[in-house]
Enzyme design. Sequence first.
Site, PDB file in Angstrom:
ATOM      1  N   HIS A   4      17.458  12.551  23.179  1.00 52.02           N
ATOM      2  CA  HIS A   4      18.122  13.312  22.086  1.00 52.02           C
ATOM      3  C   HIS A   4      17.169  13.439  21.057  1.00 52.02           C
ATOM      4  O   HIS A   4      16.526  12.281  20.687  1.00 52.02           O
ATOM      5  CB  HIS A   4      19.600  12.988  21.718  1.00 52.02           C
ATOM      6  CG  HIS A   4      20.262  13.783  20.965  1.00 52.02           C
ATOM      7  ND1 HIS A   4      20.280  14.065  19.692  1.00 52.02           N
ATOM      8  CD2 HIS A   4      21.232  14.820  21.521  1.00 52.02           C
ATOM      9  CE1 HIS A   4      21.119  15.079  19.450  1.00 52.02           C
ATOM     10  NE2 HIS A   4      21.700  15.381  20.591  1.00 52.02           N
ATOM     11  N   ASP A  29      25.521  16.152  27.607  1.00 50.92           N
ATOM     12  CA  ASP A  29      25.516  17.024  28.683  1.00 50.92           C
ATOM     13  C   ASP A  29      25.558  16.433  30.046  1.00 50.92           C
ATOM     14  O   ASP A  29      26.083  16.828  31.282  1.00 50.92           O
ATOM     15  CB  ASP A  29      24.288  17.844  28.615  1.00 50.92           C
ATOM     16  CG  ASP A  29      24.607  19.061  27.780  1.00 50.92           C
ATOM     17  OD1 ASP A  29      25.515  19.648  27.681  1.00 50.92           O
ATOM     18  OD2 ASP A  29      23.417  19.330  27.006  1.00 50.92           O
TER      19      ASP A  29
END
Length: 372
Positions: free
Chosen positions: A257, A308
């Site tokens: 991320h 996700d």
Amino acid sequence: MSTTKGLEGIVATTSSVSSIIDGVLTYHGYNIDDLADNATFEEVVYLLWNNKLPNKEELETFTKELAQASTVPQEVLDQLRSFPIDQVHPMAALRTAVSNLALFDEEADEMTEEANRRKAVRLQAQLPTIVTAFARIRQGKEPVAPKQELSFAANFLYMLNGEEPDEISEKAFNKALVLHADHELNASTFTARVCVATLSDVYSGVTAAIGALKGPLHGGANERVMAMLNDIGDADKAESYIKEALENKTKIMGFGHRVYKDGDPRAKHLREMSRQLTDITGESKWYDMSVKIDEIVTNEKGLLPNVDFYSASVYHSLGIEHDIFTPIFAVSRVSGWLAHILEQYENNRLIRPRAEYTGPDKQEWIPLKDRK
Ligand code: ACO
């Protein structure tokens, strides 16, 4: 001029919609853990658009408004039928359909705050109708009309499957929607803000954002996580698969991320939902494999799962087709896009950064006939 690739660390706007501070995600100051455990998606949308949680009466009125706005113009549904359904990804269908919605909205270019809020309600309410209608049309089935008495989460699953979900599925899906609703200045939200900062309309902002979300480095990752799980097939095969992928410098979808380096606070909720749901479906292999991959990627690369990763096995366990995963992300995130669009209009200035030029200088014009 100096540049920062990918605008990493650049603070491009102020916002009171949501924040990520020291790895903690809040929606208008409410910790995502509290919201995930307690809130309905309708409450969260109200919070994002009004900067306050609704009281009972406000929630009832807002829920009714959403339910009443969920019917999509027949022309837009008919256009879905005309798409080359064997080759069109549902995200592409959604992008086109949302752009098409503007053509049938008399208020599309009306720029008052009231009109923009009314359009926000329509978009929030109609995205689920479009996503589920397309999913059914390509299966040769008729779209199912929304049921006004169902919750937002239950209605999506009802319109997708033609039958009302059980309580566990409704709760799980609601939680997934809450977790995906907003996320500070992520790529699709920034896209929406850049678009409407030209004083373009709400539909253009949302259409642009859907295009940005579609990419595999953003919302498109959840579908690809499921493809990877399918490819691997069994937890025992995860180690060799992941190590080979890392050696080949292949990105492992659902990990890493830009902002979180100590872990995405949303992932633990999805991990637990994945455990529970795969247990219920009797297919805990998806959870076991995901946990194994999680361990390997963390050990090998120090990368942690993002929102996700575990959402893939969650949606799979709810019986949802894999290419509908990213459209579901849009059905939730449109609430955040709309909150940011309304905020951008409130205090707008054109967003127009600079580029450091790296091309050639002082070129001489060559007439067409002389060019090689
Ligand atoms: N798998 C393997 N290696 C990775 C991964 C990954 N998932 N993510 C980052 N890395 C590596 C990169 O290869 C790079 O290594 P290097 O320095 O040796 O070249 C390093 O970690 C830094 O990665 P960047 O791609 O520069 O990080 P950035 O902040 O630009 O990207 C992103 C963040 C896009 C999320 C990235 O981690 C990624 O591609 N992840 C996979 C796709 C994904 O899951 N996207 C969803 C993100 S969450 C969301 O949008 C909802």
